[in-house]
Design a protein around this motif. Sequence first.
Motif, PDB file in Angstrom:
ATOM      1  N   THR A   1       0.751  -1.099   0.117  1.00  0.00           N
ATOM      2  CA  THR A   1      -0.127   0.064  -0.063  1.00  0.00           C
ATOM      3  C   THR A   1       0.906   1.246  -0.036  1.00  0.00           C
ATOM      4  OG1 THR A   1      -1.731  -0.994   1.293  1.00  0.00           O
ATOM      5  CG2 THR A   1      -1.911   1.161   1.312  1.00  0.00           C
ATOM      6  N   ILE A   2       0.629   2.038  -0.928  1.00  0.00           N
ATOM      7  CA  ILE A   2       1.439   3.410  -1.056  1.00  0.00           C
ATOM      8  C   ILE A   2       0.767   4.541   0.108  1.00  0.00           C
ATOM      9  CG2 ILE A   2       1.737   5.383  -2.522  1.00  0.00           C
ATOM     10  CD1 ILE A   2       2.191   3.595  -4.649  1.00  0.00           C
ATOM     11  N   THR A   3       1.479   4.867   0.949  1.00  0.00           N
ATOM     12  CA  THR A   3       0.916   5.492   2.304  1.00  0.00           C
ATOM     13  C   THR A   3       1.017   6.823   2.032  1.00  0.00           C
ATOM     14  OG1 THR A   3       2.894   5.410   3.398  1.00  0.00           O
ATOM     15  CG2 THR A   3       1.278   3.908   3.958  1.00  0.00           C
ATOM     16  N   SER A   4       1.981   7.339   1.226  1.00  0.00           N
ATOM     17  CA  SER A   4       2.175   8.856   0.842  1.00  0.00           C
ATOM     18  C   SER A   4       3.262   8.899  -0.354  1.00  0.00           C
ATOM     19  CB  SER A   4       2.613   9.590   1.855  1.00  0.00           C
ATOM     20  OG  SER A   4       3.933   9.475   2.424  1.00  0.00           O
ATOM     21  N   VAL A   5       3.057  10.195  -1.090  1.00  0.00           N
ATOM     22  CA  VAL A   5       4.044  10.573  -1.989  1.00  0.00           C
ATOM     23  C   VAL A   5       4.278  12.012  -1.801  1.00  0.00           C
ATOM     24  CG1 VAL A   5       4.610  10.739  -4.454  1.00  0.00           C
ATOM     25  CG2 VAL A   5       3.281   8.921  -3.808  1.00  0.00           C
ATOM     26  N   ARG A   6       5.514  12.350  -1.529  1.00  0.00           N
ATOM     27  CA  ARG A   6       6.121  13.719  -1.331  1.00  0.00           C
ATOM     28  C   ARG A   6       6.694  13.952  -2.484  1.00  0.00           C
ATOM     29  NH1 ARG A   6       8.286  12.942   4.098  1.00  0.00           N
ATOM     30  NH2 ARG A   6      10.107  13.688   3.206  1.00  0.00           N
ATOM     31  N   MET A   7       6.554  15.188  -3.179  1.00  0.00           N
ATOM     32  CA  MET A   7       7.327  15.794  -4.370  1.00  0.00           C
ATOM     33  C   MET A   7       8.256  16.740  -4.126  1.00  0.00           C
ATOM     34  SD  MET A   7       5.945  13.913  -7.060  1.00  0.00           S
ATOM     35  CE  MET A   7       6.755  14.789  -8.156  1.00  0.00           C
ATOM     36  N   SER A   8       9.606  16.800  -4.493  1.00  0.00           N
ATOM     37  CA  SER A   8      10.339  17.939  -4.158  1.00  0.00           C
ATOM     38  C   SER A   8       9.660  19.148  -4.909  1.00  0.00           C
ATOM     39  CB  SER A   8      11.752  17.602  -4.741  1.00  0.00           C
ATOM     40  OG  SER A   8      11.525  17.507  -6.307  1.00  0.00           O
ATOM     41  N   ASP A   9       9.904  20.502  -4.803  1.00  0.00           N
ATOM     42  CA  ASP A   9       9.368  21.646  -5.023  1.00  0.00           C
ATOM     43  C   ASP A   9       9.366  21.784  -6.659  1.00  0.00           C
ATOM     44  OD1 ASP A   9       8.303  22.432  -2.656  1.00  0.00           O
ATOM     45  OD2 ASP A   9      10.122  23.673  -2.153  1.00  0.00           O
ATOM     46  N   ASP A  10      10.678  21.055  -7.055  1.00  0.00           N
ATOM     47  CA  ASP A  10      10.721  21.232  -8.613  1.00  0.00           C
ATOM     48  C   ASP A  10      10.169  20.076  -9.195  1.00  0.00           C
ATOM     49  OD1 ASP A  10      12.649  19.386  -7.893  1.00  0.00           O
ATOM     50  OD2 ASP A  10      14.357  20.461  -8.863  1.00  0.00           O
ATOM     51  N   LEU A  11       9.485  19.274  -8.449  1.00  0.00           N
ATOM     52  CA  LEU A  11       8.863  18.047  -9.094  1.00  0.00           C
ATOM     53  C   LEU A  11       9.840  16.951  -9.758  1.00  0.00           C
ATOM     54  CD1 LEU A  11       5.895  19.674 -10.974  1.00  0.00           C
ATOM     55  CD2 LEU A  11       6.178  18.947  -8.479  1.00  0.00           C
ATOM     56  N   SER A  12      11.283  17.109  -9.499  1.00  0.00           N
ATOM     57  CA  SER A  12      11.811  16.132 -10.074  1.00  0.00           C
ATOM     58  C   SER A  12      12.217  14.811  -9.477  1.00  0.00           C
ATOM     59  CB  SER A  12      13.528  16.852 -10.110  1.00  0.00           C
ATOM     60  OG  SER A  12      14.047  17.082  -8.874  1.00  0.00           O
ATOM     61  N   ILE A  13      11.754  14.687  -8.141  1.00  0.00           N
ATOM     62  CA  ILE A  13      12.035  13.610  -7.206  1.00  0.00           C
ATOM     63  C   ILE A  13      10.580  13.393  -6.448  1.00  0.00           C
ATOM     64  CG2 ILE A  13      13.039  12.714  -5.246  1.00  0.00           C
ATOM     65  CD1 ILE A  13      15.540  14.591  -5.884  1.00  0.00           C
ATOM     66  N   ALA A  14      10.305  12.143  -6.500  1.00  0.00           N
ATOM     67  CA  ALA A  14       9.023  11.588  -5.561  1.00  0.00           C
ATOM     68  C   ALA A  14       9.375  10.846  -4.834  1.00  0.00           C
ATOM     69  CB  ALA A  14       8.134  10.954  -6.706  1.00  0.00           C
ATOM     70  N   ARG A  15       9.164  11.028  -3.652  1.00  0.00           N
ATOM     71  CA  ARG A  15       9.512  10.104  -2.629  1.00  0.00           C
ATOM     72  C   ARG A  15       8.182   9.309  -1.848  1.00  0.00           C
ATOM     73  NH1 ARG A  15      12.981  10.027   2.421  1.00  0.00           N
ATOM     74  NH2 ARG A  15      11.783   9.001   3.861  1.00  0.00           N
ATOM     75  N   VAL A  16       8.464   8.014  -2.326  1.00  0.00           N
ATOM     76  CA  VAL A  16       7.128   7.141  -2.308  1.00  0.00           C
ATOM     77  C   VAL A  16       7.222   6.193  -0.855  1.00  0.00           C
ATOM     78  CG1 VAL A  16       5.865   5.213  -3.426  1.00  0.00           C
ATOM     79  CG2 VAL A  16       7.105   6.988  -5.008  1.00  0.00           C
ATOM     80  N   ASN A  17       6.293   6.576  -0.031  1.00  0.00           N
ATOM     81  CA  ASN A  17       6.470   5.799   1.071  1.00  0.00           C
ATOM     82  C   ASN A  17       5.355   4.671   1.134  1.00  0.00           C
ATOM     83  OD1 ASN A  17       8.293   7.303   2.437  1.00  0.00           O
ATOM     84  ND2 ASN A  17       6.646   8.936   2.753  1.00  0.00           N
ATOM     85  N   PHE A  18       5.713   3.451   1.400  1.00  0.00           N
ATOM     86  CA  PHE A  18       4.847   2.520   1.382  1.00  0.00           C
ATOM     87  C   PHE A  18       5.079   1.458   2.656  1.00  0.00           C
ATOM     88  CE2 PHE A  18       8.938   0.660   0.169  1.00  0.00           C
ATOM     89  CZ  PHE A  18       8.743  -0.707   0.443  1.00  0.00           C
ATOM     90  N   VAL A  19       3.866   0.623   2.902  1.00  0.00           N
ATOM     91  CA  VAL A  19       3.958  -0.368   3.800  1.00  0.00           C
ATOM     92  C   VAL A  19       3.469  -1.617   2.939  1.00  0.00           C
ATOM     93  CG1 VAL A  19       3.368   0.951   5.693  1.00  0.00           C
ATOM     94  CG2 VAL A  19       1.506  -0.030   4.428  1.00  0.00           C
ATOM     95  N   PRO A  20       4.034  -2.944   3.602  1.00  0.00           N
ATOM     96  CA  PRO A  20       3.558  -4.156   2.896  1.00  0.00           C
ATOM     97  C   PRO A  20       2.181  -4.396   3.561  1.00  0.00           C
ATOM     98  CG  PRO A  20       5.758  -4.365   3.871  1.00  0.00           C
ATOM     99  CD  PRO A  20       5.140  -2.975   4.419  1.00  0.00           C
ATOM    100  N   LEU A  21       1.319  -4.626   2.444  1.00  0.00           N
ATOM    101  CA  LEU A  21      -0.106  -4.795   3.018  1.00  0.00           C
ATOM    102  C   LEU A  21      -0.339  -6.254   3.813  1.00  0.00           C
ATOM    103  CD1 LEU A  21      -3.043  -3.848   2.341  1.00  0.00           C
ATOM    104  CD2 LEU A  21      -3.285  -5.551   0.520  1.00  0.00           C
ATOM    105  N   GLY A  22      -0.870  -6.084   4.879  1.00  0.00           N
ATOM    106  CA  GLY A  22      -0.982  -7.030   5.931  1.00  0.00           C
ATOM    107  C   GLY A  22       0.287  -7.368   6.503  1.00  0.00           C
ATOM    108  N   GLY A  23       1.436  -6.729   6.420  1.00  0.00           N
ATOM    109  CA  GLY A  23       2.750  -6.913   7.102  1.00  0.00           C
ATOM    110  C   GLY A  23       3.456  -8.047   6.566  1.00  0.00           C
TER     111      GLY A  23
END
Length: 120
Positions: free
Chosen positions: A35-57
């Motif tokens: 499950t993707i929990t969040s995506v944070r973009m850099s201000d210039d939109l060049s980098i996407a930091r994708v946070n995730f958790v394994p579903l059900g652990g």
Amino acid sequence: MSDYKRSDRVAGEVSHALSRILQEGLRDPRVSTLTITSVRMSDDLSIARVNFVPLGGHGNADDIIDGLNSARGYLRRELGRRVRLKYVPELRFHLDEQLDRAMGMTALLDKLSAARAHEE
């Protein structure tokens, strides 16, 4: 004027598109359901930091990250097809540990509550 930055709006689109791409499936067996929990973009939109958790652990986080990094080219290509951006951002995958911390804090508070109830 909107209170949201452009990077926040793009992060939402990237999150939705990546979720759809992953839902359709990757052939890499290391990438279990997640499950993707969040995506944070850099201000210039060049980098996407994708946070995730394994579903059900389930699944080893290091193996999942290796699988996602291995499929990074495919994911960027598909992302570029689905989200209209001048440049497709670099994807960086990270295990979201906030859920584990929250569960640990809840367990700690439950212990404290039980100890207080036992004292009374």
